[in-house]
Design an enzyme around this catalytic site. Structure first.
Site, short mmCIF file in Angstrom:
data_model
loop_
_atom_site.label_atom_id
_atom_site.label_comp_id
_atom_site.label_asym_id
_atom_site.label_seq_id
_atom_site.Cartn_x
_atom_site.Cartn_y
_atom_site.Cartn_z
N ILE A 67 0.90 -1.16 0.00
CA ILE A 67 0.00 0.00 0.00
C ILE A 67 0.94 1.20 0.00
O ILE A 67 1.91 1.26 0.77
CB ILE A 67 -0.95 0.00 1.22
CG1 ILE A 67 -1.86 1.25 1.24
CG2 ILE A 67 -0.21 -0.13 2.54
CD1 ILE A 67 -2.97 1.20 2.31
N SER A 68 0.68 2.17 -0.88
CA SER A 68 1.60 3.29 -1.04
C SER A 68 1.69 4.14 0.22
O SER A 68 0.76 4.20 1.02
CB SER A 68 1.14 4.19 -2.20
OG SER A 68 1.17 3.48 -3.40
N GLN A 69 2.83 4.81 0.35
CA GLN A 69 3.07 5.75 1.45
C GLN A 69 2.02 6.88 1.39
O GLN A 69 1.74 7.41 0.30
CB GLN A 69 4.46 6.33 1.25
CG GLN A 69 4.86 7.38 2.26
CD GLN A 69 6.20 8.01 1.90
OE1 GLN A 69 6.84 7.61 0.93
NE2 GLN A 69 6.62 8.97 2.68
#
Ligand code: SAH
Length: 229
Positions: A67-69
């Site tokens: 899951i992206s930052q």
């Protein structure tokens, strides 16, 4: 006590100050932050990682994916400049968090994930949270969704070596594509605008580290040397 989501939004604001040139201001659009405040990020990460859901870093979601930052989600969503009437295409659904943020801002979101299990899981999470304006497709995002084009906005959240041409073709006049481009170790987020005459204009922003966009016309990995015995 400060809530974890407030700490996440504070971290995003601090980070934004160092990206002034790319954003054109020293903060993230408040509409984007409000959208992120409404999405329960902890429901998009595996249970064992929920305690870390609001830290400003990416997290594993299984199948070698992440899951992206939060800052990167905020930054790319800001660059995308989504308006309430827009139809948006996302490539690389993953857990569906970015799609939910887009769903808060746009009329309609279509998102494509290549890994079947992730597509199913994201579909279920987004459905349980009541998002009825987001449709998850399973497949290779290089081709976009020609039957559903054109799109006002296209966001890619995995990195190809080069911009896939169908994604530019499927942009509406006045449309915008935000995409990380590069190899495993050096990628930059690019913003590509299509003007009313269909001409494209491109600018390069910050360096990032996304997982590769698999498939498409990417050259196959070199065969391992044959061992003669
Ligand atoms: N948007 C996600 C980030 C996911 S990471 C978020 O909100 O956190 C990138 C995702 O792109 C992975 O799930 C990966 O499986 C997917 N992906 C990689 N190559 C793809 C392709 N060719 N087509 C569609 N999805 C792809």
């Amino acid at each position: 006590m400060t809530e974890p989501i407030d700490r996440m939004l504070t971290a995003i604001d601090l980070h934004a100050k160092s990206c002034r040139a790319a954003l054109g201001r020293d903060h993230i659009d408040p509409r984007v932050k409000d959208a992120m405040r409404r999405v329960p990020r902890e429901l998009f990460v595996p249970e064992e990682n929920r305690a870390f859901a609001y830290g400003d870093h990416p997290l594993p979601i299984g199948r070698g994916q992440t899951i992206s930052q939060p800052f990167i989600v905020a930054f790319m969503t800001d660059l995308l400049d989504v308006q309430p009437e827009h139809r948006v295409l996302e490539i690389g659904t993953g857990c569906g968090y970015q799609a939910a943020v887009l769903g808060e801002l746009a009329a309609e979101v279509l998102t494509i994930e290549v890994v079947e299990d992730l597509a199913k899981q994201a579909r279920a999470t987004l459905h349980d949270l009541g998002y009825r304006n987001i449709v998850v497709h399973q497949g290779d995002g290089h081709a976009g969704l020609p039957d559903k084009a054109p799109f006002d906005r296209v966001l890619v959240t995995a990195a190809p070596g080069q911009v896939p041409k169908p994604l530019i073709d499927q942009l509406a006049p006045g449309g915008r594509l935000v995409i990380p481009v590069g190899g495993r170790f050096e990628q930059y987020i690019r913003v590509i605008d299509k003007d009313e005459q269909g001409r494209t204009h491109e600018r390069r922003t910050i360096p990032v580290a996304f997982v590769p966009l698999t498939g498409g016309d990417a050259p196959a990995r070199a065969e391992p040397p044959k061992i003669r015995g």
